[in-house]
Design a protein around this motif. Structure first.
Motif: not given
Ligand code: CA
Length: 713
Positions: A218, A295, A340
């Motif tokens: 992230e 992701n 994601d």
């Molecule tokens: Ca993630």
């Protein structure tokens, strides 16, 4: 410790050959005295070797590795607790972990000793019959690391091997602890600590090596999985899941091929993602290690790899040779992921008869909403069907093995509603497979999300870097959010039954030969269902929401069921009012252990929320709106959408008024670093903080008005 336990320990000590440690070994006549708890704990774990780990499925009394066996089935053959008597289940004892942050660990149980973890990677060794703490190890993770993790300061558990306990710490270390004392034998740093890497997953042991990944996609990191020598801590191999700077030599031939699936000139600066942050499984016969990758980093492919591409090996299942990390095959569940959609969700290995043919399969229900059955010998897709509502893709094409992406999933030009959300149709919460019922028990959830490009995005090292607009995400349709325990037939690829919950983010599952499925719930209970038809047979209050998966073990003819109870993780932080609706009163993190006829009682679950007084000042609508924007871009991922706390960390509407007064010191100056609140001085200025303050005061005053009795002032 009582005599029976001592005899068992001595049996373990006497073991010298692989496979020894079974319950048939005899107790030697001359009994050495194991006086201290340290000696006892060290003795029982010293016999956990490769043979015992491979044969874990045939040791009903213990829970030797993360998924109970190398296939990670989370199925227990124990049946003393069954569908007929589970109603008599009661609390045997509990242990306080002295934290109010999320608990996600799967406890391991080795011959009467429980090894588990709490928040901040703290390790506990506990007497499995009494709950007495044998030792505790705090790796002293710097608290500002709380600002480098997306989804709470959690840890999912340890590995145990040859007298040692292994833990990955939030700040990226891998530590070997003496199983008897918790003292550090060796400790290695597995990541570049100048980047926002973290470890929350449990290490696995394969053939004398510790396998460990990491998280951070992230924020912006490059994913990889590493193998360390369990004895010495030396790095044996490392497999990077995405290519780095193409101007530099590739670490493996696979990456040299993978780079053709990436476009643009930015991805390696941000990192690319593909982190191996949770799931693994091992097939000793095929000698293949399976790992799931996460992701893209950033999320949005439009900024990560402008021009498209599959972006190998994001959102994939990788089969690696455990000796040297060579890639044998891969299957990418979400080519070119931009939502994601990690493939780090739990994988289970099983042998199923499909179309009249015995198949060696790997099963996964990744975030993207499809349940995959894959031939684990070669990575070929056998079948994939949606297990929750799916709108981003029409289907997975049986011939190509690729999803048919729906036109409405493209958010380059406009905001789109997508199902599942970035929280997944299923997240890290482990599922389980019962070979007797043939069913997989999935903690499933329905959470729609709005995706939109972040038009202001530029790479900010160390901050969140998703490339998507969180002010848009915040408006997700609450009324459509729910969760359920899903019993799924992996052969027919269809739902058999479900137990409906009001909300998502319920716990991992355990299934047993007693025709049972155990699951903790977000609503603060621990429950047992009949495995064949989903009838709720028993439910007890847990004092707080449960997200972790239970385990079961046997000692002296008594079967126990253990679970870590502590509300937390991504949804609990960001979910705002939807997460608060779970009804967490007092998030006291505990290890709860149940047995038939257990009569222990938890302390009261009284609410701790104190009345909030309004702050008398006129709201400047423009400033408040700007504050809302800043809040949702920078703060909501931990403090909850609309500044509604989800029950884990501070609800900023309820702060002591003094906190608003010193907000610049907190947000920019790092005054609360010691509590896990980082400084944002690199990215925010005093004007942003003034706007934040106006927004929080406005939200506080709204809370006071909502709480006022109807007709009141
Ligand atoms: Ca993630």
């Amino acid at each position: 410790m009582r005599r029976f336990a001592l005899a068992r320990i001595l049996t373990a000590v006497a073991c010298a050959t692989p496979g020894c440690g079974s319950r048939t070994a005899s107790v030697p006549e001359a009994e050495p005295v194991l006086a201290t708890p340290a000696e006892r704990a060290r003795a029982v774990t010293s016999s956990v070797d490769d043979a015992r780990l491979r044969g874990a499925a045939s040791e009903p009394a213990s829970w030797l590795s993360h998924g109970r066996d190398p296939a990670e089935t989370r199925y227990s053959p124990l049946a003393r607790i069954d569908e007929h008597n589970v109603g008599q289940l009661g609390l045997a004892w509990w242990l306080d972990t002295e934290t109010t942050r999320g608990l996600e660990a799967t406890p391991l149980v080795v011959d009467g000793v429980i090894y588990t973890t709490g928040s901040w990677s703290v390790v506990f060794a506990v007497d499995a019959s009494t709950g007495k703490l044998l030792w505790k190890h705090d790796p002293e993770v710097p608290r500002e690391w709380g600002g480098k993790v997306c989804c709470d300061v959690v840890n999912r558990g340890v590995a145990v091997y040859r007298g040692r306990v292994y833990v990955g710490t939030l700040d990226g270390r891998l530590q070997a602890l003496d199983a008897g004392t918790g003292q550090v034998v060796w400790s290695v740093v597995t990541v570049d600590q100048t980047r926002p890497y973290s470890i929350t997953g449990a290490p696995r042991v394969v053939k004398g090596k510790l396998i460990i990944g990491n998280g951070g996609a992230e924020f912006g990191v490059r994913g990889y999985v590493s193998a360390y020598d369990a004895e010495t801590g030396a790095l044996v191999w490392r497999f990077y899941t995405v290519p780095g700077d193409p101007a530099k030599p590739f670490e493996s031939p696979e990456l040299e091929k993978a780079v053709a699936t990436w476009k643009g000139s930015q991805w390696w600066k941000v990192g690319g993602g593909g982190t191996v942050w949770d799931s693994m499984a091992y097939d000793p016969e095929l000698d293949l290690l399976y790992v799931g990758t996460g992701n893209g980093s950033p999320w949005s492919r439009h900024v990560r790899s402008p021009g498209g591409g599959d972006n190998l090996f994001l959102s994939s299942i990788l089969a690696l040779e455990p000796d040297d990390g060579t890639l044998v095959w891969y299957y990418q569940t979400t080519p070119g992921d931009t939502w994601d959609y990690t493939s780090t969700q739990h994988m289970i290995l099983a042998d199923l008869v499909i179309d009249g043919r015995p198949r060696q399969v790997l099963m996964q229900a990744p975030k993207n909403g499809f349940f995959y059955v894959i031939d684990r010998t070669n990575g070929e897709l056998i079948s994939a069907k949606p297990y929750v509502q799916v709108t981003w893709a029409k289907e997975v094409d049986a011939k190509t093995g690729r999803p048919v992406v729906a036109p409405g999933a493209d958010y380059r030009e406009k905001t789109v509603e997508i199902r599942p959300s970035t929280l997944g149709g299923h997240n890290w919460h482990p599922m389980s497979f019962n070979p007797k019922t043939g069913l997989v028990y999935i903690p499933a959830q329905e959470i729609p999300i709005f995706h939109a490009m972040d038009r202001e995005w530029k790479y900010r090292p160390g901050a969140w870097n998703t490339g998507t607009d969180f002010t848009v995400v915040a408006a997700f349709p609450r009324e459509l959010v729910s969760g359920h325990l899903l019993a799924w037939d992996p052969v027919a690829q269809k739902e058999v039954w479900r137990a409906q919950y009001p909300g998502p983010w319920n716990g991992g599952t355990l299934t047993s030969a007693g025709n049972l499925v155990f699951q903790g719930t977000a609503r603060g209970s621990f429950a047992a269902y009949r495995a064949t038809d989903g009838k709720l047979l028993w439910e007890a209050p847990a004092g707080t929401g449960i997200v972790a998966a239970p385990v079961t073990y046997e000692l002296d003819g008594v079967q126990y069921v253990a679970v870590m109870a502590g509300w937390g993780g991504a949804f609990a932080l960001v979910g705002g009012d939807a997460a608060a609706a779970a009804g967490v009163k007092n998030n006291a993190g505990r290890l709860l252990v149940f047995k038939l006829g257990g009569e222990a009682e938890l302390p009261g679950f009284e609410a701790t929320a104190v009345p909030v007084a309004p702050i008398a000042e006129a709201a400047d609508a423009k400033l408040v709106a700007r504050g809302s924007d800043v809040f949702h871009r920078w703060c909501a991922v931990c403090h909850g959408f609309a500044a509604v706390g989800g029950g884990v960390i501070a609800d900023l509407r309820r702060s002591d008024p003094k906190v608003y007064a010193i907000l610049p010191d907190v947000v920019l100056g790092g005054a609360y670093r010691g509590r896990g609140m980082p400084s944002f001085e690199k990215w925010l200025g005093v004007d942003d903080v003034a706007a934040l303050r106006a927004y929080l005061v406005s939200r506080r005053n709204e809370l006071v008005r909502e709480a006022a009795p109807a007709g009141g002032s």
